[in-house]
Scaffold this motif. Structure first.
Motif, PDB file in Angstrom:
ATOM      1  N   GLY A  78       0.789  -1.228   0.000  1.00 21.45           N
ATOM      2  CA  GLY A  78       0.000   0.000   0.000  1.00 21.45           C
ATOM      3  C   GLY A  78       0.814   1.267   0.000  1.00 21.45           C
ATOM      4  N   PHE A  79       2.146   1.177   0.090  1.00 19.38           N
ATOM      5  CA  PHE A  79       3.014   2.349   0.115  1.00 19.38           C
ATOM      6  C   PHE A  79       3.848   2.405  -1.162  1.00 19.38           C
ATOM      7  N   SER A  80       4.237   3.595  -1.542  1.00 19.84           N
ATOM      8  CA  SER A  80       5.121   3.763  -2.690  1.00 19.84           C
ATOM      9  C   SER A  80       6.055   4.947  -2.444  1.00 19.84           C
ATOM     10  N   ILE A  81       7.238   4.865  -3.031  1.00 15.60           N
ATOM     11  CA  ILE A  81       8.233   5.931  -2.928  1.00 15.60           C
ATOM     12  C   ILE A  81       8.407   6.567  -4.293  1.00 15.60           C
ATOM     13  N   GLN A  82       8.355   7.893  -4.322  1.00 13.51           N
ATOM     14  CA  GLN A  82       8.569   8.647  -5.549  1.00 13.51           C
ATOM     15  C   GLN A  82       9.595   9.737  -5.283  1.00 13.51           C
ATOM     16  N   VAL A  83      10.261  10.184  -6.324  1.00 15.95           N
ATOM     17  CA  VAL A  83      11.240  11.267  -6.208  1.00 15.95           C
ATOM     18  C   VAL A  83      10.787  12.428  -7.079  1.00 15.95           C
ATOM     19  N   SER A  84      10.731  13.620  -6.469  1.00 23.66           N
ATOM     20  CA  SER A  84      10.392  14.839  -7.194  1.00 23.66           C
ATOM     21  C   SER A  84      11.577  15.795  -7.116  1.00 23.66           C
ATOM     22  N   TYR A  85      11.710  16.634  -8.122  1.00 24.57           N
ATOM     23  CA  TYR A  85      12.794  17.627  -8.122  1.00 24.57           C
ATOM     24  C   TYR A  85      12.235  19.042  -7.989  1.00 24.57           C
ATOM     25  N   ASP A  86      10.969  19.114  -7.661  1.00 25.95           N
ATOM     26  CA  ASP A  86      10.311  20.399  -7.432  1.00 25.95           C
ATOM     27  C   ASP A  86       9.428  20.296  -6.196  1.00 25.95           C
ATOM     28  N   GLU A  87       9.366  21.376  -5.445  1.00 27.69           N
ATOM     29  CA  GLU A  87       8.477  21.418  -4.284  1.00 27.69           C
ATOM     30  C   GLU A  87       7.028  21.434  -4.754  1.00 27.69           C
ATOM     31  N   LYS A  88       6.160  20.773  -3.985  1.00 25.51           N
ATOM     32  CA  LYS A  88       4.741  20.701  -4.329  1.00 25.51           C
ATOM     33  C   LYS A  88       3.894  21.365  -3.232  1.00 25.51           C
ATOM     34  N   PRO A  89       2.690  21.820  -3.589  1.00 27.99           N
ATOM     35  CA  PRO A  89       1.849  22.532  -2.622  1.00 27.99           C
ATOM     36  C   PRO A  89       1.485  21.711  -1.391  1.00 27.99           C
ATOM     37  N   ASN A  90       1.457  20.381  -1.497  1.00 31.21           N
ATOM     38  CA  ASN A  90       1.052  19.572  -0.341  1.00 31.21           C
ATOM     39  C   ASN A  90       2.197  19.303   0.633  1.00 31.21           C
ATOM     40  N   TYR A  91       3.406  19.816   0.355  1.00 30.10           N
ATOM     41  CA  TYR A  91       4.520  19.609   1.285  1.00 30.10           C
ATOM     42  C   TYR A  91       4.352  20.437   2.565  1.00 30.10           C
ATOM     43  N   TYR A  92       4.031  21.718   2.393  1.00 24.84           N
ATOM     44  CA  TYR A  92       3.992  22.580   3.587  1.00 24.84           C
ATOM     45  C   TYR A  92       2.938  22.150   4.607  1.00 24.84           C
ATOM     46  N   PRO A  93       1.701  21.811   4.223  1.00 22.74           N
ATOM     47  CA  PRO A  93       0.749  21.353   5.251  1.00 22.74           C
ATOM     48  C   PRO A  93       1.254  20.145   6.029  1.00 22.74           C
ATOM     49  N   LEU A  94       1.986  19.250   5.373  1.00 20.99           N
ATOM     50  CA  LEU A  94       2.557  18.089   6.071  1.00 20.99           C
ATOM     51  C   LEU A  94       3.629  18.537   7.047  1.00 20.99           C
ATOM     52  N   TYR A  95       4.485  19.465   6.625  1.00 23.30           N
ATOM     53  CA  TYR A  95       5.522  20.018   7.502  1.00 23.30           C
ATOM     54  C   TYR A  95       4.896  20.703   8.713  1.00 23.30           C
ATOM     55  N   GLU A  96       3.858  21.499   8.471  1.00 20.49           N
ATOM     56  CA  GLU A  96       3.196  22.237   9.548  1.00 20.49           C
ATOM     57  C   GLU A  96       2.602  21.276  10.577  1.00 20.49           C
ATOM     58  N   LYS A  97       1.980  20.209  10.115  1.00 17.42           N
ATOM     59  CA  LYS A  97       1.407  19.221  11.033  1.00 17.42           C
ATOM     60  C   LYS A  97       2.503  18.523  11.832  1.00 17.42           C
ATOM     61  N   TYR A  98       3.595  18.183  11.161  1.00 15.47           N
ATOM     62  CA  TYR A  98       4.704  17.493  11.814  1.00 15.47           C
ATOM     63  C   TYR A  98       5.307  18.345  12.932  1.00 15.47           C
ATOM     64  N   ILE A  99       5.618  19.597  12.632  1.00 16.06           N
ATOM     65  CA  ILE A  99       6.225  20.471  13.645  1.00 16.06           C
ATOM     66  C   ILE A  99       5.238  20.740  14.781  1.00 16.06           C
ATOM     67  N   PHE A 133      13.298  15.640  -3.568  1.00 14.83           N
ATOM     68  CA  PHE A 133      12.286  15.436  -2.544  1.00 14.83           C
ATOM     69  C   PHE A 133      11.823  13.979  -2.642  1.00 14.83           C
ATOM     70  N   ILE A 134      12.240  13.173  -1.689  1.00 18.94           N
ATOM     71  CA  ILE A 134      11.839  11.773  -1.683  1.00 18.94           C
ATOM     72  C   ILE A 134      10.498  11.682  -0.963  1.00 18.94           C
ATOM     73  N   GLU A 135       9.487  11.248  -1.687  1.00  9.98           N
ATOM     74  CA  GLU A 135       8.121  11.209  -1.174  1.00  9.98           C
ATOM     75  C   GLU A 135       7.723   9.782  -0.822  1.00  9.98           C
ATOM     76  N   LEU A 136       7.064   9.633   0.297  1.00  9.48           N
ATOM     77  CA  LEU A 136       6.438   8.351   0.660  1.00  9.48           C
ATOM     78  C   LEU A 136       4.930   8.548   0.647  1.00  9.48           C
ATOM     79  N   TRP A 137       4.267   7.705  -0.149  1.00  9.55           N
ATOM     80  CA  TRP A 137       2.812   7.769  -0.290  1.00  9.55           C
ATOM     81  C   TRP A 137       2.183   6.517   0.286  1.00  9.55           C
ATOM     82  N   HIS A 138       1.065   6.699   0.977  1.00  9.72           N
ATOM     83  CA  HIS A 138       0.219   5.575   1.376  1.00  9.72           C
ATOM     84  C   HIS A 138      -1.045   5.671   0.541  1.00  9.72           C
TER      85      HIS A 138
END
Length: 234
Positions: free
Chosen positions: A93-114, A144-149
Motif C-alpha cells: 500500500g506504500f510507494s516511494i517517488q522522487v520529485s525535483y520540485d516542491e509541491k503545494p502539499n509539502y507545507y501542510p505536512l511540515y506544519e502538522k509534523y512540527i 524530494f523523496i516522497e512516501l505515499w500511502h
C-alpha cells in the motif's frame, strides 16, 4: 576546489545550543561566494560543513565538540535485521517517488509534523517563511523523496544532490504514521537513491551522542564519522 578551508570564513556570536541546554553554540560560516555550488559544497561536506537554507556552516563551539558529522558508505550499506523489518512495513500500500520540485502539499505536512511533534523545539510554531528559508536553496539541486500511502502523502525527505553524494537535510512526516518508523524508512530510501545513482556517500548531518534524539545516525553501516578533522570508520 581542493579539500582545504576557504579563505573567507565568518564566526557567529555564541548562542544557546539547540541540543545540549547547558552549552553554548558557535558557527563557522562560509563567506566565499565561489563555494556556493553543488560541486564545491560537496568538498565542504567532506570537511564537516552543512547547509541550512542558503548558508553553509560548521559548528565551532567553545569547550565542546559533541557534533560529529556522519556519512554512510552508500554502495556498501547493508540493512540490519531491525531496519529490514521497518522497511517491510511499507511494502503493502506504500510507494516511494522522487520529485525535483516542491509541491503545494509539502507545507501542510511540515506544519502538522512540527505542530504535533516539536512543540518544544526552536521551529515551533511553524510558518511558511521559516519552512522555505530552512529547507530550500537557490544554488543547490534538491531532491524530494516522497512516501505515499495509497493516495496520501505521508513523508518527505529533503535531500541535496551532488555529483558523488547525497546530503539529508530534513525529513518530516504525518505523525499519524509514527508507528511506521518513518525516520528510519526515509534514510533507507535516501541510501537506495544514492545506490541507484551510483553515489558514494549519504551525509546524515551531525551525530550528538549526548542528545537522545540525535544518536540514531550511527545505525546505518558501514559509515564514517568526522572526528578531529579526520574521517574514521564507525
Amino acid at each position: 576546489m581542493t579539500e582545504h578551508f576557504p579563505s573567507k570564513i565568518g564566526l557567529s556570536q555564541q548562542f544557546d545550543c539547540s541540543y545540549l541546554p547547558d552549552r553554548k553554540e558557535q558557527l563557522l560560516v562560509i563567506l566565499d561566494h565561489e563555494c556556493y555550488s553543488a560541486e564545491r559544497f560537496e568538498a565542504l561536506l567532506s570537511l564537516g560543513f552543512r547547509r541550512s537554507g542558503d548558508q553553509i556552516y560548521r559548528p565551532h563551539c567553545p569547550m565542546c565538540n559533541a557534533c560529529q558529522s556522519v556519512r554512510v558508505l552508500a554502495q556498501q550499506y547493508t540493512a540490519s535485521k531491525s531496519q529490514k523489518r521497518k522497511y517491510k512495513k511499507i511494502k503493502n500500500g506504500f510507494s516511494i517517488q522522487v520529485s525535483y520540485d516542491e509541491k503545494p502539499n509539502y507545507y501542510p505536512l511540515y506544519e502538522k509534523y512540527i505542530s504535533e511533534r516539536h512543540q518544544d523545539g526552536t521551529m515551533y510554531p511553524p510558518n511558511r517563511l521559516q519552512y522555505e528559508s530552512f529547507l530550500f536553496c537557490r544554488w543547490m539541486p534538491i531532491s524530494f523523496i516522497e512516501l505515499w500511502h495509497e493516495e496520501k502523502l505521508v513523508a518527505i525527505a529533503v535531500t541535496d544532490t551532488m555529483p558523488n553524494a547525497l546530503s539529508a537535510i530534513y525529513t518530516f512526516f504525518d505523525p499519524d504514521y509514527e508507528h511506521m518508523s518513518l525516520g528510519t524508512v526515509m534514510i533507507m530510501a535516501q541510501i537506495d537513491l544514492a545506490k541507484s545513482e551510483n553515489k558514494q556517500y549519504v551525509y546524515l548531518g551531525y551525530q550528538i551522542d549526548e542528545c537522545k534524539k540525535m544518536r540514531y545516525k550511527k545505525q546505518f553501516l558501514p559509515a564514517q564519522q568526522f572526528k578531529e578533522d579526520v574521517w574514521t570508520n564507525i
